[in-house]
Design an enzyme around this catalytic site. Structure first.
Site, mmCIF file in Angstrom:
data_model
loop_
_atom_site.group_PDB
_atom_site.id
_atom_site.type_symbol
_atom_site.label_atom_id
_atom_site.label_comp_id
_atom_site.label_asym_id
_atom_site.label_seq_id
_atom_site.Cartn_x
_atom_site.Cartn_y
_atom_site.Cartn_z
ATOM 1 N N ASN A 5 -0.554 12.523 -1.040
ATOM 2 C CA ASN A 5 -1.213 12.208 0.276
ATOM 3 C C ASN A 5 -0.325 12.958 1.476
ATOM 4 O O ASN A 5 0.621 12.399 1.719
ATOM 5 C CB ASN A 5 -1.224 10.691 0.234
ATOM 6 C CG ASN A 5 -1.919 10.024 1.525
ATOM 7 O OD1 ASN A 5 -2.272 10.954 2.660
ATOM 8 N ND2 ASN A 5 -1.517 8.632 1.754
ATOM 9 N N TRP A 6 -1.151 13.666 1.880
ATOM 10 C CA TRP A 6 -0.176 14.485 2.976
ATOM 11 C C TRP A 6 -0.263 13.719 4.369
ATOM 12 O O TRP A 6 0.478 14.054 5.201
ATOM 13 C CB TRP A 6 -0.847 15.943 3.101
ATOM 14 C CG TRP A 6 0.070 16.836 2.283
ATOM 15 C CD1 TRP A 6 0.366 16.615 1.089
ATOM 16 C CD2 TRP A 6 0.284 18.205 2.207
ATOM 17 N NE1 TRP A 6 1.119 17.596 0.222
ATOM 18 C CE2 TRP A 6 0.794 18.811 1.174
ATOM 19 C CE3 TRP A 6 -0.192 19.115 3.279
ATOM 20 C CZ2 TRP A 6 1.387 20.055 0.875
ATOM 21 C CZ3 TRP A 6 0.126 20.353 3.220
ATOM 22 C CH2 TRP A 6 0.869 21.093 1.994
ATOM 23 N N LYS A 7 -1.006 12.804 4.522
ATOM 24 C CA LYS A 7 -0.970 12.100 5.922
ATOM 25 C C LYS A 7 -1.502 13.198 6.946
ATOM 26 O O LYS A 7 -1.840 14.207 6.642
ATOM 27 C CB LYS A 7 0.040 11.221 6.151
ATOM 28 C CG LYS A 7 0.264 10.147 4.733
ATOM 29 C CD LYS A 7 1.229 9.124 5.272
ATOM 30 C CE LYS A 7 1.388 8.233 3.878
ATOM 31 N NZ LYS A 7 2.343 7.132 3.986
ATOM 32 N N HIS A 90 -5.968 2.551 3.183
ATOM 33 C CA HIS A 90 -4.749 2.768 3.266
ATOM 34 C C HIS A 90 -4.098 1.715 4.536
ATOM 35 O O HIS A 90 -4.531 1.564 5.253
ATOM 36 C CB HIS A 90 -4.238 4.329 3.654
ATOM 37 C CG HIS A 90 -2.568 4.559 3.504
ATOM 38 N ND1 HIS A 90 -1.930 4.022 4.329
ATOM 39 C CD2 HIS A 90 -2.128 5.116 2.394
ATOM 40 C CE1 HIS A 90 -0.655 4.410 3.918
ATOM 41 N NE2 HIS A 90 -0.767 5.100 2.795
ATOM 42 N N GLU A 92 -1.840 2.186 6.678
ATOM 43 C CA GLU A 92 -1.878 2.676 7.951
ATOM 44 C C GLU A 92 -3.153 2.722 8.417
ATOM 45 O O GLU A 92 -3.020 2.295 9.723
ATOM 46 C CB GLU A 92 -1.194 4.170 7.884
ATOM 47 C CG GLU A 92 0.128 4.313 7.624
ATOM 48 C CD GLU A 92 0.632 5.384 6.757
ATOM 49 O OE1 GLU A 92 -0.107 6.443 6.558
ATOM 50 O OE2 GLU A 92 1.670 5.623 6.356
ATOM 51 N N GLU A 158 0.410 -0.417 -2.979
ATOM 52 C CA GLU A 158 1.299 0.015 -2.198
ATOM 53 C C GLU A 158 1.974 -1.008 -1.063
ATOM 54 O O GLU A 158 1.368 -1.161 -0.203
ATOM 55 C CB GLU A 158 0.744 1.262 -1.032
ATOM 56 C CG GLU A 158 0.099 2.384 -2.020
ATOM 57 C CD GLU A 158 -0.003 3.787 -1.179
ATOM 58 O OE1 GLU A 158 0.656 4.655 -1.454
ATOM 59 O OE2 GLU A 158 -0.402 3.773 -0.149
ATOM 60 N N GLY A 164 7.362 5.182 3.048
ATOM 61 C CA GLY A 164 8.222 5.734 3.846
ATOM 62 C C GLY A 164 9.446 5.462 4.213
ATOM 63 O O GLY A 164 10.102 5.752 5.063
ATOM 64 N N SER A 202 7.483 5.245 -1.510
ATOM 65 C CA SER A 202 8.593 5.748 -1.647
ATOM 66 C C SER A 202 8.818 6.374 -3.090
ATOM 67 O O SER A 202 9.879 6.425 -3.609
ATOM 68 C CB SER A 202 9.773 4.826 -1.455
ATOM 69 O OG SER A 202 9.928 4.479 0.078
ATOM 70 N N GLY A 223 3.312 10.009 -0.948
ATOM 71 C CA GLY A 223 3.142 10.641 0.697
ATOM 72 C C GLY A 223 4.387 11.675 0.697
ATOM 73 O O GLY A 223 4.018 12.973 0.320
ATOM 74 N N GLY A 224 5.275 11.164 1.467
ATOM 75 C CA GLY A 224 6.394 11.899 1.942
ATOM 76 C C GLY A 224 6.639 13.162 0.822
ATOM 77 O O GLY A 224 6.818 14.352 1.047
#
Ligand code: PGA
Length: 237
Positions: A5-7, A90, A92, A158, A164, A202, A223-224
């Site tokens: 997931n590159w956001k 998600h 966010e 999540e 993150g 994470s 993600g990151g």
């Protein structure tokens, strides 16, 4: 499954560089790449040209097809660019855009109707966790999946506080929570053999393996750490 997931990150150049790096993996059939919408088309072209077995996913979707909705992205548009999955719910988007279960149910519904598989995210905040409400919150969020089947749907657990932050729950907690989610989905009428639980928050190359090996966890939402092709290669093994 491994979902990258590159956001709101990346560019035309980094998408191609990343695809080039990961194309050496033998595990691409277990991976779903979710770049920003703008880059799905060129990612799809790259994947087709190099005949990669990687799937594409969107990070969000609108709950309508072909209506007058400025800025809207429909399931048919996603299918047009080779997209097979969409992340829905998600944290966010739940938090920034106040997406509630009524909207999320509409999104899940149109995806399943139109043949887009769903990655449905749920998770408790730190405050909810600290006040012992984790299970209650997760059950509430899962109720959006009542009446659907898990055949074309995965649930990504999540914890919001793990996203993150570099902090992950204890492995026993991830395992216990995933078992709980499976039981809850069964009580909503989902068939046990179709249920897929992913963990996200994470995940990186140092912890992916131990989480992935947990019996009730069938995949990871990253993600990151997915932005770095070399690290993603290590995660997918
Ligand atoms: P993270 O994000 O891996 O950067 O924690 C995961 C996610 O939000 O999907």
């Amino acid at each position: 499954m491994f979902v990258a997931n590159w956001k709101m990150n990346g560019s035309s150049i980094t998408v191609k560089e990343w695809l080039n790096i990961i194309s050496s993996s033998d595990n691409l059939n277990k991976c779903i790449f979710c770049p920003p919408l703008l880059y799905l088309k060129e990612a799809n072209e790259f994947i087709s040209e190099k005949k990669l077995s990687l799937s594409l996913g969107a990070q969000d979707i609108d709950p309508e097809n072909n209506i007058s909705l400025t800025g809207g992205i429909s399931p048919s548009m996603l299918k047009d660019v080779g997209c097979k999955y969409s992340i829905i719910g998600h944290s966010e988007r739940r938090n920034f855009y106040k997406e509630d279960s009524t909207l999320l149910i509409d999104k899940v519904s149109i995806c399943l109707k139109e043949g887009i598989k769903v990655i449905f995210c749920i998770g408790e905040s730190l405050e909810e966790r600290n006040s012992g409400q984790t299970k209650e919150i997760l059950s509430q969020q899962l109720r959006a999946l009542d009446g659907f089947s898990s055949e074309n749907l995965m649930v990504a657990y999540e914890p919001v506080w793990a996203i993150g932050s570099g902090r992950i729950p204890l492995l026993e907690d991830i395992s216990e929570t995933s078992d709980y989610l499976i039981d809850e989905l069964i009580s909503l009428g989902h068939k046990q053999e179709e249920i897929t639980i992913l963990y996200g928050g994470s995940v990186d190359a140092s912890n992916a393996k131990e989480i992935y090996q947990l019996k009730s966890v069938s995949g990871l939402l990253i993600g990151g750490a997915s932005l770095d092709g070399e690290q993603f290669l290590k995660i997918i093994g």
